[in-house]
Design a protein around this motif. Sequence first.
Motif, PDB file in Angstrom:
ATOM      1  N   VAL A  60       0.878  -1.109   0.101  1.00 34.84           N
ATOM      2  CA  VAL A  60       0.051  -0.089   0.087  1.00 34.84           C
ATOM      3  C   VAL A  60       1.002   1.285  -0.058  1.00 34.84           C
ATOM      4  N   PRO A  61       0.641   2.013  -0.899  1.00 37.95           N
ATOM      5  CA  PRO A  61       1.537   3.345  -0.735  1.00 37.95           C
ATOM      6  C   PRO A  61       1.521   4.150   0.471  1.00 37.95           C
ATOM      7  N   THR A  62       2.304   4.746   0.581  1.00 36.84           N
ATOM      8  CA  THR A  62       2.533   5.799   1.585  1.00 36.84           C
ATOM      9  C   THR A  62       0.973   6.768   1.636  1.00 36.84           C
ATOM     10  N   GLY A  63       0.479   6.777   2.677  1.00 36.57           N
ATOM     11  CA  GLY A  63      -0.923   7.590   2.922  1.00 36.57           C
ATOM     12  C   GLY A  63      -2.042   6.657   2.671  1.00 36.57           C
ATOM     13  N   GLY A  64      -1.864   5.452   2.316  1.00 32.15           N
ATOM     14  CA  GLY A  64      -3.047   4.422   1.939  1.00 32.15           C
ATOM     15  C   GLY A  64      -3.677   3.875   3.451  1.00 32.15           C
ATOM     16  N   GLY A  65      -2.951   4.288   4.488  1.00 30.51           N
ATOM     17  CA  GLY A  65      -3.503   3.526   5.890  1.00 30.51           C
ATOM     18  C   GLY A  65      -3.132   2.334   6.015  1.00 30.51           C
ATOM     19  N   LYS A  66      -1.951   1.764   5.671  1.00 36.29           N
ATOM     20  CA  LYS A  66      -1.623   0.380   5.652  1.00 36.29           C
ATOM     21  C   LYS A  66      -1.497   0.010   7.209  1.00 36.29           C
ATOM     22  N   THR A  67      -0.897   0.824   8.038  1.00 36.36           N
ATOM     23  CA  THR A  67      -0.817   0.568   9.559  1.00 36.36           C
ATOM     24  C   THR A  67      -2.327   0.147  10.255  1.00 36.36           C
ATOM     25  N   LEU A  68      -3.330   0.840   9.937  1.00 37.69           N
ATOM     26  CA  LEU A  68      -4.543   0.387  10.534  1.00 37.69           C
ATOM     27  C   LEU A  68      -5.009  -0.780   9.644  1.00 37.69           C
ATOM     28  N   LEU A 106      16.426   3.738  -3.546  1.00 39.07           N
ATOM     29  CA  LEU A 106      15.176   4.198  -3.803  1.00 39.07           C
ATOM     30  C   LEU A 106      14.209   4.075  -2.888  1.00 39.07           C
ATOM     31  N   ASP A 107      14.235   2.976  -2.113  1.00 36.49           N
ATOM     32  CA  ASP A 107      13.088   2.646  -1.224  1.00 36.49           C
ATOM     33  C   ASP A 107      13.095   4.096  -0.433  1.00 36.49           C
ATOM     34  N   SER A 108      14.046   4.494   0.406  1.00 35.94           N
ATOM     35  CA  SER A 108      14.219   5.544   1.023  1.00 35.94           C
ATOM     36  C   SER A 108      13.511   6.792   0.603  1.00 35.94           C
ATOM     37  N   CYS A 109      14.016   7.073  -0.956  1.00 30.53           N
ATOM     38  CA  CYS A 109      13.677   8.206  -1.616  1.00 30.53           C
ATOM     39  C   CYS A 109      12.163   8.129  -1.642  1.00 30.53           C
ATOM     40  N   VAL A 110      11.457   6.975  -2.003  1.00 31.81           N
ATOM     41  CA  VAL A 110       9.997   6.864  -2.116  1.00 31.81           C
ATOM     42  C   VAL A 110       9.300   7.051  -0.836  1.00 31.81           C
ATOM     43  N   GLN A 111      10.110   6.453   0.279  1.00 29.62           N
ATOM     44  CA  GLN A 111       9.304   6.871   1.639  1.00 29.62           C
ATOM     45  C   GLN A 111       9.274   8.389   2.033  1.00 29.62           C
ATOM     46  N   ALA A 112      10.652   9.167   1.374  1.00 31.12           N
ATOM     47  CA  ALA A 112      10.875  10.541   1.832  1.00 31.12           C
ATOM     48  C   ALA A 112       9.688  11.193   1.036  1.00 31.12           C
ATOM     49  N   LEU A 138      -2.523  -0.161  -9.324  1.00 31.31           N
ATOM     50  CA  LEU A 138      -3.516   0.994  -9.374  1.00 31.31           C
ATOM     51  C   LEU A 138      -3.584   1.862  -8.136  1.00 31.31           C
ATOM     52  N   LEU A 139      -3.469   1.121  -7.251  1.00 29.45           N
ATOM     53  CA  LEU A 139      -3.271   2.062  -5.914  1.00 29.45           C
ATOM     54  C   LEU A 139      -2.260   2.949  -5.909  1.00 29.45           C
ATOM     55  N   ALA A 140      -1.114   2.537  -6.568  1.00 28.88           N
ATOM     56  CA  ALA A 140       0.176   3.595  -6.747  1.00 28.88           C
ATOM     57  C   ALA A 140      -0.082   4.619  -7.490  1.00 28.88           C
ATOM     58  N   GLN A 141      -1.214   4.682  -8.477  1.00 25.85           N
ATOM     59  CA  GLN A 141      -1.332   5.637  -9.531  1.00 25.85           C
ATOM     60  C   GLN A 141      -2.488   6.632  -8.616  1.00 25.85           C
ATOM     61  N   GLN A 142      -3.461   5.745  -7.997  1.00 29.68           N
ATOM     62  CA  GLN A 142      -4.512   6.647  -7.361  1.00 29.68           C
ATOM     63  C   GLN A 142      -4.047   7.502  -5.874  1.00 29.68           C
ATOM     64  N   LEU A 143      -2.972   7.045  -5.420  1.00 26.66           N
ATOM     65  CA  LEU A 143      -2.481   7.478  -4.215  1.00 26.66           C
ATOM     66  C   LEU A 143      -1.125   8.458  -4.201  1.00 26.66           C
ATOM     67  N   ARG A 144      -0.902   8.551  -5.570  1.00 28.75           N
ATOM     68  CA  ARG A 144       0.337   9.368  -6.052  1.00 28.75           C
ATOM     69  C   ARG A 144       0.104  10.949  -5.521  1.00 28.75           C
ATOM     70  N   ARG A 145       0.961  11.477  -4.874  1.00 26.96           N
ATOM     71  CA  ARG A 145       0.717  12.713  -4.279  1.00 26.96           C
ATOM     72  C   ARG A 145       1.834  13.690  -4.651  1.00 26.96           C
ATOM     73  N   ALA A 146       3.208  13.071  -5.219  1.00 25.26           N
ATOM     74  CA  ALA A 146       4.283  13.920  -5.492  1.00 25.26           C
ATOM     75  C   ALA A 146       5.032  13.518  -6.701  1.00 25.26           C
TER      76      ALA A 146
END
Length: 745
Positions: free
Chosen positions: A254-262, A542-548, A431-439
């Motif tokens: 789940v991309p960042t911001g998608g609520g994967k923790t909960l 790249l994983d760190s940059c995506v997280q940032a 699809l989630l990666a596209q829908q939740l793209r914010r930057a």
Amino acid sequence: MSENRIYAHSGKHADRSDWQLLSDHHDAVSALANARGVKIGLPLAASLAGALHDFGKNDPAFDQVLQGRDIRVDHSTAGGWLALKQAAPKDQPTAEAIAYTILGHHAGLPDKLNDQNSCMTARIETFNRTTNPIPQNLIAQEPPDFAPISHELFAKCAGPNPAFNLSLATRMVFSCLVDADFRDTESYYAKIDAYDRPRDWPSLPDLLPDLRERFDNHMNRLPDTGDVNPIRRHILHHVRAQASQRPGLFTLSVPTGGGKTLASMGFALDHAMAHGHRRIIYAIPYSSVTEQTAGTFRDLFGDVVLEHHAAIDANERDAGQREKLQLAMEDWAAPIVVTTNVQLFESLFSARPSRARKLHNIAGAVIILDEAQCLPRHLLLPTLRMIESLCTHYGCTVVLCTATQPAFDSRQLKEGGLALDDRELAPQPELLAQQLRRAHIRQGGEMSDQDLIDALAGTEQGFVIVNSRAHALELFKAAEQADIKGLVHLTTRQYPSDRRALIAEIREKLKSNQPCRLIATSLIEAGVDLDFPVGWRAEAGLDSCVQAAGRVNREGRRPLAGSILTVFSASDRPMPAAIKTLADAMRSTARRFDDLLNPAAMRDWFEHVYWQAGPKLLDAADIIGKLRVGRGGTDFAFRTIAEAYRMIDTTMVPVIIPGDAIAQREIDRLEVEAVSSGTLARALQHYTVQIPEKSREALRTNGKGDFAAQHLRGAQFFVLTDASLYRRDSGLWWEGADYIADSIW
């Protein structure tokens, strides 16, 4: 000895009326170990280890130890020697597994063979050559039936890695033994002292109806309007709908911001209800995020959540002393445990009794590995083998949960990967990666510290993430001198309580549109829900940059076109070799992909980092190769492996900062013998900073700090005494401890 009675522990009365008989201790430990073993399918092996573990206390010299004589009696070798002596050749692997646990129940699991006298072979041979002080009638007792014990142990060996699996079974028996031994000894002395430690936790199955109701109520109160919230709700429902699937391995991409923790916690609750799991373990790469996540879950579920990471650890050398009996490490009996990857996996590979004690309670758990891409590359193969064996043989479900799913699938990581086909919990990750793209991520080229300061000055709100605490501190001090407004420094130099307060202040500044320029290390990249308009990230993986990038326009309230993370090369800042390898792979990927947030770019990067690395880089210390079984029995290098399996290479140790009245109160309580060290450690971990061991020793040598209450606690609680070395905005300065403190600021 009184009337030829043999004792395990001494009491307070000279007539020995309150001393514990060795036979009673053996019976109790055997029964307790058996009960723990039942839950993991190893009751007979655990029971035998308990019955023999203190066999060496039959040595008459041990009675002098109980009377206070300062002599050394090795009471841990005899039981292992007896098990090996009584076993037929075909049962030698089984007897050796039991012997490892008995020989290690105080000093730690030994290697089978090395050049030290502490290895199992040397100890057994030395014991066999000495005059045996243990009565012959005890040695000649009827040998145990090893056949059913062998059946238990070797049932845990199925699969492609039988030697690794048998070594884990041995570790599990060891866990049952040391926990049972600690518990019975603690219980015995608690009875003498008329003090009963509150150890019992409610079981997860009993709590699940209430926990799920609390979770549902919380989720129903969250907003469901806007662009992001409906997607989060859809993800949650889709993930929870799959909770009835068979236990084992899962991925949650789940991309960042998608609520994967909960979402992952909702799955864990439902999955545990469906399959009877005994606890939920939520493991996170960074202690700073552990604190935040534990706080979230405590707010949701109350005091059934245990937070445990390595901020303060028990001193193993003091474990056998009477005054240290209350220092027993957490056994993870809590229904929900929030911990770090370091604490979880280093415990699973540890030789130390205090760390291995919890292993039998890891069995039967739902384990959520948040930010799974952070598992260290040089330990990847043994780590994956451990995950696989826990799922296959110990009833665990493991969820690899991340915004940037790593290439751990056996179809991609050809040698040593996991069977992850059709085990994805998220709905349509691409699809989630596209829908939740914010930057967007763009390449910024080389940037000096002055360039970064100028960039921050040009935006009201923005962040810079660099690769080291030293660089972050120097950049922050330079930005201070440049009179940058709204400047905040966030680093593990600060103790957790301060970091939490600073993160809350950052959120408030962002929310109220105040100037906020953050300079930080990577600690904000995982699980810290900050929402900046722009950011800059020093080159890394790249994983760190995506997280940032997930901290840029996190909530989607700003236009996508202007929400940019700039990746830069830090001038005159040589990268550590490990980071340079990851950054080079990212540059290679960037030459082939204009969009680094495209999932295909991430797969390409992982291909370079993992798939092409090969076993020699993914098991750099040859940990798997140090676990062998052959015709001559086992050859397990437990102690060598424990020393090699280090997720953090540098030895870091805690320094307690007396930062406020709460911290000072807990420090003062170190002098109160009735307060357990475990209780104090949990309270004080919120006021600790981890620093290199040599640097802490320099602080001590130069009178800047020392171990508190050593007469009660030993060398466990190091307290900073020079308050000028710590500032809330920049944390602890430990470099150059022999300098005058005022000169460093």
